[in-house]
Design a protein around this motif. Structure first.
Motif, short mmCIF file in Angstrom:
data_model
loop_
_atom_site.label_atom_id
_atom_site.label_comp_id
_atom_site.label_asym_id
_atom_site.label_seq_id
_atom_site.Cartn_x
_atom_site.Cartn_y
_atom_site.Cartn_z
N GLY A 119 -5.49 -18.91 33.10
CA GLY A 119 -4.73 -18.22 32.08
C GLY A 119 -5.06 -18.73 30.70
N ARG A 120 -4.48 -18.07 29.71
CA ARG A 120 -4.74 -18.46 28.33
C ARG A 120 -3.46 -18.39 27.52
NH1 ARG A 120 -9.44 -15.88 26.72
NH2 ARG A 120 -9.86 -14.77 28.66
N ALA A 121 -3.45 -19.10 26.39
CA ALA A 121 -2.27 -19.13 25.53
C ALA A 121 -2.72 -19.17 24.07
CB ALA A 121 -1.42 -20.37 25.84
N PRO A 122 -1.96 -18.55 23.19
CA PRO A 122 -2.31 -18.59 21.77
C PRO A 122 -2.06 -19.96 21.17
CG PRO A 122 -0.19 -17.52 22.06
CD PRO A 122 -0.75 -17.76 23.43
N LEU A 123 -2.68 -20.20 20.05
CA LEU A 123 -2.41 -21.38 19.25
C LEU A 123 -1.53 -20.97 18.07
CD1 LEU A 123 -6.03 -22.84 19.28
CD2 LEU A 123 -4.08 -23.64 20.63
N LEU A 124 -0.94 -21.96 17.44
CA LEU A 124 0.02 -21.70 16.36
C LEU A 124 -0.46 -22.37 15.08
CD1 LEU A 124 2.86 -20.56 15.63
CD2 LEU A 124 3.77 -22.82 16.25
N VAL A 125 -0.58 -21.59 14.02
CA VAL A 125 -0.94 -22.13 12.71
C VAL A 125 0.33 -22.63 12.05
CG1 VAL A 125 -2.00 -21.67 10.47
CG2 VAL A 125 -2.84 -20.47 12.52
N SER A 202 -1.14 -26.17 20.00
CA SER A 202 -0.59 -25.40 21.12
C SER A 202 0.89 -25.17 20.80
CB SER A 202 -0.73 -26.17 22.43
OG SER A 202 0.11 -27.30 22.45
N ILE A 203 1.43 -24.06 21.28
CA ILE A 203 2.82 -23.75 20.94
C ILE A 203 3.81 -24.75 21.50
CG2 ILE A 203 4.65 -22.03 21.19
CD1 ILE A 203 2.52 -19.88 20.88
N VAL A 220 0.21 -16.81 14.80
CA VAL A 220 -0.40 -17.15 16.08
C VAL A 220 -1.83 -16.63 16.07
CG1 VAL A 220 1.70 -17.30 17.44
CG2 VAL A 220 0.58 -15.08 17.16
N THR A 221 -2.67 -17.28 16.88
CA THR A 221 -4.10 -16.97 16.84
C THR A 221 -4.52 -15.92 17.87
OG1 THR A 221 -4.61 -18.73 18.41
CG2 THR A 221 -4.63 -19.31 16.07
N SER A 222 -3.55 -15.35 18.59
CA SER A 222 -3.86 -14.35 19.61
C SER A 222 -3.84 -12.95 19.02
CB SER A 222 -2.85 -14.47 20.76
OG SER A 222 -1.53 -14.46 20.25
#
Length: 320
Positions: A119-125, A202-203, A220-222
């Motif tokens: 799976g994958r997850a967005p990153l958070l700026v 990571s969130i 978010v980077t997604s």
């Protein structure tokens, strides 16, 4: 007599893969996580290992072999017997390393067998509260007015934090100053203290500080928003398309693994990924399950290496 022996040998050869698939696993499996305990990679690896052990009735022992930018643990698996009893949890660092290092103890594309993508997850700026911006657009405008003066933290050279921030900087047309730390925790501490301006995290790692108002979430980077922070826009919504960068997890083994063993592992992991327990676990990590066939995962690994190689060249990111 000779003919009968030859027929028996041929029968055994043909029955080999089926027999092996039925008996695998017949003993302990070792899952190496090339990170220290406690982070998202460790948590995801242990969750999958636990469910595999329950499904197959064989112990799945997790070994944390951190160090060397994941090279120590990864090299141990590359050299292991390709029988399915030594596996490696991989994440973006697996594909970033060959893009940012001139010397490697193995060939990432050739020395491993892709088994399963999880799976994958967005990153958070995120930014320091001391930085006078309230949106990603304002951040990039400030960075353009002060080229090379806005600082960003990372968990170390070649980390997903560094490479993803450089992806964002390239897409936004800005130049940022890199401040590497020895892990995500000290990077976040300095962000909260105002000693560094930006951290792409990571969130789950940043969520408590965000909810406590100690740092600011900008984007978010997604490609779409996350349910964990539904009010935080994507970078594309903020006017910066082409900056997608996500964290992800997968399982590989040494090169040359039998196809039937790979299939057995892939099928069981894909089944685990849609179980209520894993869906809940991944949701809490801000992630979504994404089962893939081994070939699909292998193709993704090669695409990731090519992408990060281009980014590393354009942003002049090099570890050695």
């Amino acid at each position: 007599m000779i003919k009968a022996a030859a027929m028996l040998a041929a029968t055994l050869v043909l029955a080999g893969p089926a027999a092996r698939a039925q008996t695998y696993p017949s003993r302990q499996i070792t899952l190496i996580i090339p990170f220290t305990p406690g982070g998202s990679n460790d948590l995801v690896g242990r969750a999958i290992g636990k469910k595999l052990s329950e499904a197959w009735g064989q112990p799945v022992v997790v070994e944390n072999r951190g160090g060397g930018g994941t090279l120590i643990g990864s090299a141990a698996v590359a050299k292991a017997t390709p029988d399915g009893y030594t596996l490696l949890l991989v994440s973006p660092t697996f594909t970033i390393n060959p893009a940012t290092r001139r010397t490697m103890p193995f060939d990432t594309a050739r020395d491993f067998t892709p088994i399963a993508f999880m799976g994958r997850a967005p990153l958070l700026v995120t930014t320091s509260n001391k930085l006078p911006v309230q949106s990603a657009g304002e951040l990039f405008a400030l960075a353009k007015s002060k080229p090379g003066q806005i600082t960003y933290a990372s968990a170390g050279l070649g980390s997903i934090n560094q490479i993803s921030t450089e992806v964002i900087a390239l897409a936004a047309g800005v130049k940022l100053a890199h401040v590497p730390y020895k892990g995500g925790a000290p990077a976040l501490n300095d962000l909260a203290g105002g000693h560094v301006d930006i951290y792409v995290s990571s969130i789950p790692q940043a969520l408590q500080l965000v909810r406590g108002g100690q740092i600011k979430p900008l984007a978010v980077t997604s490609s779409r928003r996350t349910a964990l922070l539904p009010d935080v826009p994507t970078l594309a919504e903020c006017g910066t398309p082409g900056a997608d960068a996500e964290t992800w997890w997968g399982i590989v083994g040494p090169a040359g693994m039998p196809a039937d063993v790979v299939h057995a592992l892939n099928a069981e992991i894909n089944k685990i990924l849609i179980s209520p327990e894993l869906v809940t676990f991944l949701t809490n990590e801000g992630a979504e399950a994404e089962p893939m066939a081994p070939q699909q995962f292998g193709d993704m690994i090669r695409r990731e290496i090519a992408r990060w190689t281009k980014v590393a060249h354009e942003a002049n990111v090099s570890i050695d």
